[in-house]
Enzyme design. Structure first.
Site, PDB file in Angstrom:
ATOM      1  N   HIS A 110       0.841  -1.198   0.000  1.00 36.92           N
ATOM      2  CA  HIS A 110       0.000   0.000   0.000  1.00 36.92           C
ATOM      3  C   HIS A 110       0.875   1.248   0.000  1.00 36.92           C
ATOM      4  CE1 HIS A 110      -4.134  -1.634   1.471  1.00 36.92           C
ATOM      5  NE2 HIS A 110      -3.595  -2.384   0.533  1.00 36.92           N
ATOM      6  N   TYR A 238      -9.321   5.703   7.191  1.00 36.34           N
ATOM      7  CA  TYR A 238      -9.479   6.121   8.592  1.00 36.34           C
ATOM      8  C   TYR A 238     -10.510   7.240   8.594  1.00 36.34           C
ATOM      9  CZ  TYR A 238      -5.115   3.661   9.820  1.00 36.34           C
ATOM     10  OH  TYR A 238      -4.139   2.705  10.042  1.00 36.34           O
ATOM     11  N   PRO A 330      -4.393   1.033  18.637  1.00 37.46           N
ATOM     12  CA  PRO A 330      -4.120   0.498  17.289  1.00 37.46           C
ATOM     13  C   PRO A 330      -4.179   1.524  16.155  1.00 37.46           C
ATOM     14  CG  PRO A 330      -6.238  -0.297  18.114  1.00 37.46           C
ATOM     15  CD  PRO A 330      -5.598   0.440  19.241  1.00 37.46           C
ATOM     16  N   LYS A 334       0.882   0.490  15.020  1.00 39.66           N
ATOM     17  CA  LYS A 334       2.278   0.488  15.478  1.00 39.66           C
ATOM     18  C   LYS A 334       2.648  -0.664  16.423  1.00 39.66           C
ATOM     19  CE  LYS A 334       3.809   3.683  13.088  1.00 39.66           C
ATOM     20  NZ  LYS A 334       3.887   2.899  11.883  1.00 39.66           N
ATOM     21  N   TYR A 422       3.921   6.831   9.725  1.00 40.06           N
ATOM     22  CA  TYR A 422       3.051   5.693   9.407  1.00 40.06           C
ATOM     23  C   TYR A 422       3.860   4.546   8.801  1.00 40.06           C
ATOM     24  CZ  TYR A 422      -1.203   3.152   8.348  1.00 40.06           C
ATOM     25  OH  TYR A 422      -2.199   2.199   8.328  1.00 40.06           O
TER      26      TYR A 422
HETATM   27  P1  RFL Z   1       1.599 -11.098  21.946  1.00 39.31           P
HETATM   28  O1  RFL Z   1       1.112 -11.199  20.530  1.00 39.31           O
HETATM   29  O2  RFL Z   1       0.648 -10.727  22.994  1.00 39.31           O
HETATM   30  O3  RFL Z   1       2.263 -12.501  22.288  1.00 39.31           O
HETATM   31  C1  RFL Z   1       2.654 -12.818  23.607  1.00 39.31           C
HETATM   32  C2  RFL Z   1       2.632 -14.326  23.754  1.00 39.31           C
HETATM   33  O4  RFL Z   1       3.064 -14.666  25.075  1.00 39.31           O
HETATM   34  C3  RFL Z   1       2.193 -15.667  25.599  1.00 39.31           C
HETATM   35  N1  RFL Z   1       2.249 -15.576  27.080  1.00 39.31           N
HETATM   36  C4  RFL Z   1       2.959 -16.418  27.849  1.00 39.31           C
HETATM   37  N2  RFL Z   1       3.723 -17.466  27.525  1.00 39.31           N
HETATM   38  C5  RFL Z   1       4.324 -18.116  28.544  1.00 39.31           C
HETATM   39  N3  RFL Z   1       4.165 -17.789  29.854  1.00 39.31           N
HETATM   40  C6  RFL Z   1       3.405 -16.740  30.205  1.00 39.31           C
HETATM   41  N4  RFL Z   1       3.255 -16.411  31.502  1.00 39.31           N
HETATM   42  C7  RFL Z   1       2.767 -16.000  29.194  1.00 39.31           C
HETATM   43  N5  RFL Z   1       1.943 -14.914  29.172  1.00 39.31           N
HETATM   44  C8  RFL Z   1       1.653 -14.683  27.894  1.00 39.31           C
HETATM   45  C9  RFL Z   1       0.826 -15.344  25.015  1.00 39.31           C
HETATM   46  O5  RFL Z   1      -0.029 -16.482  24.995  1.00 39.31           O
HETATM   47  C10 RFL Z   1       1.213 -14.875  23.598  1.00 39.31           C
HETATM   48  O6  RFL Z   1       1.202 -15.937  22.659  1.00 39.31           O
HETATM   49  O7  RFL Z   1       2.841 -10.085  22.062  1.00 39.31           O
HETATM   50  P2  RFL Z   1       3.993  -9.768  21.006  1.00 39.31           P
HETATM   51  O8  RFL Z   1       4.591 -11.053  20.477  1.00 39.31           O
HETATM   52  O9  RFL Z   1       4.859  -8.770  21.654  1.00 39.31           O
HETATM   53  O10 RFL Z   1       3.240  -9.093  19.742  1.00 39.31           O
HETATM   54  C11 RFL Z   1       2.608  -7.857  19.869  1.00 39.31           C
HETATM   55  C12 RFL Z   1       1.441  -7.771  18.881  1.00 39.31           C
HETATM   56  O11 RFL Z   1       0.626  -8.916  19.029  1.00 39.31           O
HETATM   57  C13 RFL Z   1       0.603  -6.499  19.106  1.00 39.31           C
HETATM   58  O12 RFL Z   1       1.442  -5.389  19.351  1.00 39.31           O
HETATM   59  C14 RFL Z   1      -0.267  -6.173  17.874  1.00 39.31           C
HETATM   60  O13 RFL Z   1      -1.205  -7.157  17.632  1.00 39.31           O
HETATM   61  C15 RFL Z   1      -0.979  -4.816  18.062  1.00 39.31           C
HETATM   62  N6  RFL Z   1      -1.866  -4.495  16.940  1.00 39.31           N
HETATM   63  C16 RFL Z   1      -1.362  -4.020  15.744  1.00 39.31           C
HETATM   64  N7  RFL Z   1      -0.033  -3.859  15.590  1.00 39.31           N
HETATM   65  C17 RFL Z   1       0.474  -3.442  14.390  1.00 39.31           C
HETATM   66  O14 RFL Z   1       1.709  -3.282  14.273  1.00 39.31           O
HETATM   67  N8  RFL Z   1      -0.333  -3.200  13.293  1.00 39.31           N
HETATM   68  C18 RFL Z   1      -1.691  -3.358  13.372  1.00 39.31           C
HETATM   69  O15 RFL Z   1      -2.370  -3.186  12.347  1.00 39.31           O
HETATM   70  C19 RFL Z   1      -2.258  -3.732  14.645  1.00 39.31           C
HETATM   71  N9  RFL Z   1      -3.581  -3.890  14.778  1.00 39.31           N
HETATM   72  C20 RFL Z   1      -3.244  -4.672  17.072  1.00 39.31           C
HETATM   73  C21 RFL Z   1      -4.094  -4.338  15.970  1.00 39.31           C
HETATM   74  C22 RFL Z   1      -3.795  -5.146  18.267  1.00 39.31           C
HETATM   75  C23 RFL Z   1      -5.162  -5.299  18.370  1.00 39.31           C
HETATM   76  N10 RFL Z   1      -5.647  -5.831  19.602  1.00 39.31           N
HETATM   77  C24 RFL Z   1      -6.630  -6.819  19.701  1.00 39.31           C
HETATM   78  C25 RFL Z   1      -4.978  -5.528  20.845  1.00 39.31           C
HETATM   79  C26 RFL Z   1      -5.450  -4.475  16.060  1.00 39.31           C
HETATM   80  C27 RFL Z   1      -5.998  -4.926  17.263  1.00 39.31           C
HETATM   81  C28 RFL Z   1      -7.494  -5.004  17.337  1.00 39.31           C
HETATM   82  C1  PHB Z   2      -6.003  -3.962  10.891  1.00 36.85           C
HETATM   83  O1  PHB Z   2      -6.080  -4.257   9.681  1.00 36.85           O
HETATM   84  O2  PHB Z   2      -6.305  -4.765  11.779  1.00 36.85           O
HETATM   85  C2  PHB Z   2      -5.541  -2.611  11.265  1.00 36.85           C
HETATM   86  C3  PHB Z   2      -5.079  -1.757  10.278  1.00 36.85           C
HETATM   87  C4  PHB Z   2      -4.658  -0.481  10.622  1.00 36.85           C
HETATM   88  C5  PHB Z   2      -4.713  -0.073  11.941  1.00 36.85           C
HETATM   89  C6  PHB Z   2      -5.160  -0.933  12.925  1.00 36.85           C
HETATM   90  C7  PHB Z   2      -5.585  -2.214  12.594  1.00 36.85           C
HETATM   91  O3  PHB Z   2      -4.324   1.193  12.255  1.00 36.85           O
END
Ligand code: RFL
Ligand code: PHB
Length: 429
Positions: A110, A238, A330, A334, A422
């Site tokens: 993109h 957005y 989110p 980032k 971004y």
């Molecule tokens: P995670 O993915 O939470 O993984 C941590 C892992 O550790 C395990 N765990 C344990 N294991 C052993 N012993 C314990 N005591 C433990 N406690 C926990 C868990 O089961 C899990 O498997 O952290 P990590 O690896 O640092 O990754 C971070 C990302 O997952 C997170 O920052 C992103 O998903 C945030 N996020 C987005 N980030 C982006 O860069 N671009 C996006 O478009 C974006 N969209 C989002 C998002 C997060 C969202 N939510 C639901 C919070 C959209 C949403 C809706």
């Molecule tokens: C997503 O596709 O889940 C998504 C994309 C952009 C954002 C947050 C989440 O800023």
């Protein structure tokens, strides 16, 4: 007794030989002996989410051994629908990790994004302002690709671990104890990487008087759905609407991801699919609302919005990575990308340690990682503030928000600053 003696000896040897001698460290690291539930490795990684898996695979490419301890099952981790937008930095790390082929084949490049408010829509041109695009490829797929290469390399991942405790993180010989189905186990290691997300144990292992936490909780959440429908637009939208924020995103040409701002006490069950689509239509530009293709949701969930940073990100031989150390709202995508920059700094630091006998990288890790984290925090906070309706927003606040959107729409320097943030600020060397 015999096991313990052998164990102490190898733990000690591995540590000493590792300093200044890659070959020996690699040989020792690869010699993972398991006896009576005890394992020896170089880096114990807590958490098998994207941070933990990526770090483990990158270390593997340099012959540095690790063990990943994951609380859930692989299917559970793959069932979490999260990030969708990857910065070039993360794309580059996936390439270094040797698992970028599917992303390049199936991901979507993109070059810009749309922003809408009132009856206005404008585009931030990433390519024009920075020469760098982003990659739209789901976190689920990133994680799946990482599992695949870890498994192909016989990487050690323990699932369903419970009662994880990190010991001696501030000493010379850290180790991690845990149970699997009631069976007590132990990993001895040189370093511990805390990649266990916001609710993990790693951050809490750092004593409270050492740790400083910064937090902002937003007075709303995002209700998100995934649906097997074509995305409403080829780029993300957005939308700042009087009814609250909305985001149109995607996973591929047949799978859409949409979000709407909701109140914190809302529940996914309160929203039928029809109610969600009707509300989304009201919040996005009319020409897009008119061509929105709807269908049944295959996932529906609410995420609260939070900004959070813990400092420092290192305590002795324990290093925090990703959501374990920081959370962003989110808006601006980032979270995963900032987790990836931590992994980059930690991987580089550990390489420097094992390959060049240098502590410089590990000593600089916290400061370097945090410098970038805070910039991502600022951007996510700013973009969230610009796009959402706040319950306590005054007429003055609203006017300021619209003025800022108008400035962004018409000012090239503001657009360039937004585009640079971004697509992702560069990793510091
Ligand atoms: P995670 O993915 O939470 O993984 C941590 C892992 O550790 C395990 N765990 C344990 N294991 C052993 N012993 C314990 N005591 C433990 N406690 C926990 C868990 O089961 C899990 O498997 O952290 P990590 O690896 O640092 O990754 C971070 C990302 O997952 C997170 O920052 C992103 O998903 C945030 N996020 C987005 N980030 C982006 O860069 N671009 C996006 O478009 C974006 N969209 C989002 C998002 C997060 C969202 N939510 C639901 C919070 C959209 C949403 C809706
Ligand atoms: C997503 O596709 O889940 C998504 C994309 C952009 C954002 C947050 C989440 O800023």
């Amino acid at each position: 007794m015999v096991i313990n003696f052998w164990y102490q000896l190898t733990a000690d040897l591995s540590w000493r030989i590792a300093i200044g001698c890659t070959t020996f460290a690699v040989v020792l690291g690869a010699r993972i002996d398991k006896s009576g539930g005890q394992v020896k490795t170089q880096v114990a990684i807590i958490g098998g989410g994207p941070s933990g898996l990526l770090l483990s695979q990158l270390l593997h490419t340099r012959g540095i051994d690790s063990v990943v301890l994951e609380r859930k099952t692989k299917d559970y981790v793959l069932g979490r629908i999260r990030a969708g937008v990857l910065e070039q930095g993360l794309v580059g790390l996936m390439e270094q990790a040797g698992c970028a082929d599917r992303m390049h084949a199936e991901g979507f490049v993109h070059d810009g994004t749309l922003i809408s408010y009132q009856d206005q829509t404008f585009r931030i041109d990433f390519g024009g302002h920075t020469g760098t695009p982003v990659m739209v490829y789901g976190q689920t797929e990133v994680t799946r690709d990482l599992y695949q290469v870890r498994e192909a390399a016989n990487g050690k991942i323990e699932y369903n671990v419970e009662d994880v405790i990190i010991h001696n993180a501030d000493g010379d010989r850290p180790f991690v104890t845990y149970t699997v189905a009631g069976d007590a186990r132990r990993v001895d290691c040189d370093f511990v990487a805390g990649c266990d997300g916001f609710h993990g144990v790693s951050r809490k292992t750092i004593p409270q008087d050492v740790r400083r936490e910064y937090e902002k909780v937003y007075p709303f959440g995002w209700l998100g759905i995934l649906s097997e429908t074509p995305p409403v637009n080829h780029e993300l939208i957005y939308a700042n609407s009087p009814r609250g924020f909305a985001l149109c995103s995607m996973r591929n040409e047949k799978l859409s991801r949409y979000y709407i701002q909701c109140s914190l006490d809302d529940h996914p069950e309160n929203w039928t699919d029809d109610a969600f689509w009707a509300e989304l239509r009201r919040r996005i530009p009319k020409d897009h609302a008119d061509k929105l293709v709807t269908g049944p949701s295959i996932e529906k969930s609410i995420a609260p919005l939070r900004s959070f940073v813990t400092e420092p990100m290192r305590w002795g031989r324990l290093f925090l990575c990703g959501d374990a150390a920081h959370i962003v709202p989110p808006t601006g995508a980032k979270g995963l990308n900032t987790a990836a920059s931590d992994v980059h700094y930690l991987y580089t630091a550990l390489r420097d340690f094992y390959e060049n006998a240098s502590d410089a990288g590990i000593d600089a890790y916290s400061q370097k990682a945090l410098a970038r984290v805070w910039k991502a925090e600022r951007f996510s906070w700013w973009f969230s503030s610009l796009m959402h309706r706040y319950p306590d927003q005054s007429d003055f606040d609203l006017k300021i928000q619209i003025a800022e959107l108008e400035f962004l729409k018409s000012n090239t320097a503001a657009q360039k600053a937004m585009a640079e943030n971004y697509v992702g600020l560069p990793y510091e060397r």
